[in-house]
Design a protein around this motif. Structure first.
Motif, mmCIF file in Angstrom:
data_model
loop_
_atom_site.group_PDB
_atom_site.id
_atom_site.type_symbol
_atom_site.label_atom_id
_atom_site.label_comp_id
_atom_site.label_asym_id
_atom_site.label_seq_id
_atom_site.Cartn_x
_atom_site.Cartn_y
_atom_site.Cartn_z
ATOM 1 N N GLN A 40 1.111 -1.302 0.131
ATOM 2 C CA GLN A 40 -0.134 -0.004 -0.126
ATOM 3 C C GLN A 40 0.828 1.404 -0.083
ATOM 4 O O GLN A 40 0.497 2.150 -0.689
ATOM 5 C CB GLN A 40 -0.938 0.259 1.141
ATOM 6 N N ALA A 41 1.976 1.454 0.962
ATOM 7 C CA ALA A 41 2.703 2.454 1.067
ATOM 8 C C ALA A 41 3.242 2.896 -0.475
ATOM 9 O O ALA A 41 3.173 4.242 -1.059
ATOM 10 C CB ALA A 41 3.761 2.408 1.778
ATOM 11 N N PRO A 42 4.064 2.138 -1.317
ATOM 12 C CA PRO A 42 4.435 2.545 -2.646
ATOM 13 C C PRO A 42 3.364 2.685 -3.786
ATOM 14 O O PRO A 42 3.431 3.777 -4.199
ATOM 15 C CB PRO A 42 5.129 1.158 -3.039
ATOM 16 N N ASP A 43 2.270 2.103 -3.478
ATOM 17 C CA ASP A 43 1.138 2.125 -4.422
ATOM 18 C C ASP A 43 0.432 3.640 -4.254
ATOM 19 O O ASP A 43 0.452 4.413 -5.019
ATOM 20 C CB ASP A 43 0.053 1.302 -4.176
ATOM 21 N N LEU A 44 0.289 4.117 -2.898
ATOM 22 C CA LEU A 44 -0.113 5.468 -2.692
ATOM 23 C C LEU A 44 0.753 6.564 -2.865
ATOM 24 O O LEU A 44 0.472 7.479 -3.628
ATOM 25 C CB LEU A 44 -0.499 5.558 -1.086
ATOM 26 N N TRP A 45 2.026 6.343 -2.451
ATOM 27 C CA TRP A 45 3.152 7.251 -3.244
ATOM 28 C C TRP A 45 3.277 7.216 -4.706
ATOM 29 O O TRP A 45 3.288 8.620 -4.968
ATOM 30 C CB TRP A 45 4.775 6.783 -2.623
ATOM 31 N N ASN A 46 3.090 6.343 -5.254
ATOM 32 C CA ASN A 46 3.106 6.641 -6.578
ATOM 33 C C ASN A 46 2.120 7.132 -7.447
ATOM 34 O O ASN A 46 1.729 7.894 -8.554
ATOM 35 C CB ASN A 46 3.426 5.246 -7.226
ATOM 36 N N LEU A 47 0.621 7.033 -6.657
ATOM 37 C CA LEU A 47 -0.717 7.588 -7.050
ATOM 38 C C LEU A 47 -0.574 9.271 -6.791
ATOM 39 O O LEU A 47 -1.053 9.877 -7.518
ATOM 40 C CB LEU A 47 -1.705 6.940 -6.181
ATOM 41 N N LEU A 48 0.119 9.337 -5.591
ATOM 42 C CA LEU A 48 -0.015 10.929 -5.152
ATOM 43 C C LEU A 48 1.162 11.459 -6.335
ATOM 44 O O LEU A 48 0.993 12.532 -6.692
ATOM 45 C CB LEU A 48 0.810 11.167 -4.042
ATOM 46 N N GLY A 49 2.185 10.794 -6.737
ATOM 47 C CA GLY A 49 3.058 11.218 -7.905
ATOM 48 C C GLY A 49 2.759 11.573 -9.213
ATOM 49 O O GLY A 49 2.950 12.467 -9.867
ATOM 50 N N THR A 50 1.753 10.526 -9.491
ATOM 51 C CA THR A 50 1.373 10.708 -10.831
ATOM 52 C C THR A 50 0.124 11.625 -11.065
ATOM 53 O O THR A 50 0.104 11.744 -12.148
ATOM 54 C CB THR A 50 0.929 9.179 -11.521
ATOM 55 N N ASN A 51 -0.321 11.992 -10.040
ATOM 56 C CA ASN A 51 -1.382 12.999 -10.245
ATOM 57 C C ASN A 51 -0.728 14.188 -9.184
ATOM 58 O O ASN A 51 -1.598 14.927 -8.528
ATOM 59 C CB ASN A 51 -2.604 12.500 -9.288
#
Length: 108
Positions: A40-51
């Motif tokens: 979950q941590a990398p997934d959310l980090w990447n979600l915040l970064g791509t948006n």
């Protein structure tokens, strides 16, 4: 960066893609493990970064204090989005899910 988090998330130069500030997400054969921190941590980090434009460039903050302030501001906006008055106690899916909130903002 705390060493224990680097070990848990397997952050090293090969794993962290510096040019776009993304973290690779571990592969789990069983979907049950996709609810744990390491996924979950990398997934959310990447979600915040791509948006980044929607998410106030949280992942591109110049300092830790700046990142904390941006994240707090983003989360407060997310939690109060769609409430018409202060006494409105209805919680919508986008008030407590970063993914749902970003999806809602993208659709506008």
């Amino acid at each position: 960066e705390p060493q224990y988090l680097c070990e848990i998330l397997n952050l090293d130069d090969d794993n962290l893609l510096r040019r776009n500030n993304r973290i690779s997400i571990p592969f789990f054969k069983n979907t049950h493990y996709q609810n744990n921190f390491c996924y979950q941590a990398p997934d959310l980090w990447n979600l915040l970064g791509t948006n980044a434009s929607i998410c106030e460039n949280i992942t591109n903050s110049p300092s830790l204090n700046s990142m904390k302030a941006r994240l707090k501001r983003f989360l407060l906006k997310m939690q109060t989005y769609g409430q018409s008055v202060e006494s409105d106690i209805n919680w919508y899916s986008f008030n407590h899910s970063i993914e749902a909130y970003i999806k809602l903002l993208r659709s506008k």
